[in-house]
Write an enzyme that holds these catalytic residues in place. Structure first.
Site, PDB file in Angstrom:
ATOM      1  N   ALA A 125       0.850  -1.201   0.000  1.00 14.34           N
ATOM      2  CA  ALA A 125       0.000   0.000   0.000  1.00 14.34           C
ATOM      3  C   ALA A 125       0.875   1.236   0.000  1.00 14.34           C
ATOM      4  CB  ALA A 125      -0.925   0.007   1.210  1.00 14.34           C
ATOM      5  N   LYS A 178       6.386 -12.782  10.367  1.00 16.14           N
ATOM      6  CA  LYS A 178       6.379 -11.457   9.752  1.00 16.14           C
ATOM      7  C   LYS A 178       7.563 -10.629  10.243  1.00 16.14           C
ATOM      8  CE  LYS A 178       4.761  -8.022   7.285  1.00 16.14           C
ATOM      9  NZ  LYS A 178       3.661  -7.183   7.747  1.00 16.14           N
ATOM     10  N   ASN A 196      12.946  -3.698  -3.099  1.00 21.93           N
ATOM     11  CA  ASN A 196      13.074  -5.002  -2.441  1.00 21.93           C
ATOM     12  C   ASN A 196      13.815  -6.030  -3.287  1.00 21.93           C
ATOM     13  OD1 ASN A 196      11.576  -3.780  -0.462  1.00 21.93           O
ATOM     14  ND2 ASN A 196       9.765  -5.062  -0.712  1.00 21.93           N
ATOM     15  N   GLU A 257      10.070   2.463  11.908  1.00 19.29           N
ATOM     16  CA  GLU A 257       9.684   1.437  12.877  1.00 19.29           C
ATOM     17  C   GLU A 257      10.877   0.571  13.288  1.00 19.29           C
ATOM     18  OE1 GLU A 257       5.312  -0.033  12.388  1.00 19.29           O
ATOM     19  OE2 GLU A 257       6.198   0.012  10.384  1.00 19.29           O
TER      20      GLU A 257
END
Length: 294
Positions: A125, A178, A196, A257
């Site tokens: 997203a 994850k 990526n 993060e």
């Protein structure tokens, strides 16, 4: 079902737009300005080369209060949870948390709701502006129960076009899987400045990819390491043209993060007395770039 979603980032906008096809959705945003734009203009969803404007979504600033929902999805980043949790501490409705990492699990014990779920989002997203989101990659949302019965969550039994859900029996294993993916792909792409797929196609980057996986899987004591490695590699290739969220955060001068992802792994390494040289170095590199604004 009346679904509330906290968070007007890429994931919050994507979930609001996709779930609004079958449910009454209210999106609670950090700023009143974003809520006003969405309330006035709707959410624009870009997917498969097409752009659609969805106007049936209610949007409010989170400061207006959260009420009249049957399910509340918390789609903010982990470092925003300390500001959100006091607002929902006494809620009795089912809660679904969609954070990366593992550190948010300790927060969930503070909540009064008897039914708490955690999920991992494998969709791509990209938020273009306050009310526009692009669905850049079709994936899966995996959901497991932290407390309460998973069967009570009707989402896992629904069919929503281009937005599948699936059940996971064990939240710990689901989040760990994850975490390994995020811990290998995000910091490396952020520091190397590559999409990526560049971690696989560039032979030197691939060596780093392998070395980091080996260290992280050892720290987390991953079972079936060969299978786990192939999973991380397959995710990398399936999202080959994507720029990771951590890379985009650095490019846009936003907080990353890294603490939720590598910070947790470093804590595990310290408590277990395991080597963390590469993980620690990457953590410091990302924190250094973050402190300079990208």
């Amino acid at each position: 079902m009346r679904i509330g979603i906290i968070g007007g980032g890429a994931i919050g906008l994507l979930f609001a737009s996709r779930l609004s096809e079958k449910h009454n959705v209210t999106l609670f945003t950090h700023t009143a300005d974003q809520a006003s734009i969405i309330q006035r203009d709707g959410i624009r969803l870009i997917a498969d080369g097409e752009s659609r404007l969805l106007t049936g979504i209610i949007s409010k600033g989170v400061d207006e209060g959260i009420s009249d929902v049957d399910l509340l999805i918390v789609a903010v980043k982990q470092y925003h949870l300390p500001q959100i949790l006091p607002r929902i501490k006494d809620f009795q409705v089912p809660l679904l948390f969609l954070q990366n990492g593992y550190g948010h699990i300790s927060y969930l014990k503070q909540l009064q709701s008897p039914t708490i779920y955690v999920g991992v989002v494998e969709h791509g997203a990209l938020k273009h502006d306050g009310n526009t989101v692009e669905h850049t990659g079709l994936g899966m949302t995996r959901i497991a129960s932290f407390s309460g019965e998973l069967e009570q969550l009707s989402l896992v039994n629904e069919r929503i076009d281009h937005f599948p859900f699936t059940k996971s029996e064990d939240f710990h294993s689901m989040l760990m899987d994850k975490l390994v993916v995020n811990a290998v792909i995000n910091p490396l792409t952020a520091i190397l400045g590559v999409e990526n797929g560049g971690l696989i196609t560039n032979s030197f980057h691939y060596q780093l990819f392998q070395d980091l996986f080996e260290e992280i899987s050892g720290i987390l004591e991953v079972q079936n390491k060969d299978e786990s490695f192939e999973h991380v590699k397959s995710v990398c290739m399936a999202t080959a043209e994507n720029r990771s969220s951590m890379l985009k955060d650095l490019e846009n001068g936003r907080k990353t993060e890294i603490d939720a992802i590598l910070g947790h792994i470093l804590s595990e390494a310290k408590s277990k007395g395991k080597s963390d040289c590469l993980t620690s170095s990457l953590y410091k590199m990302v924190k250094g770039k973050e402190s300079q604004g990208g």
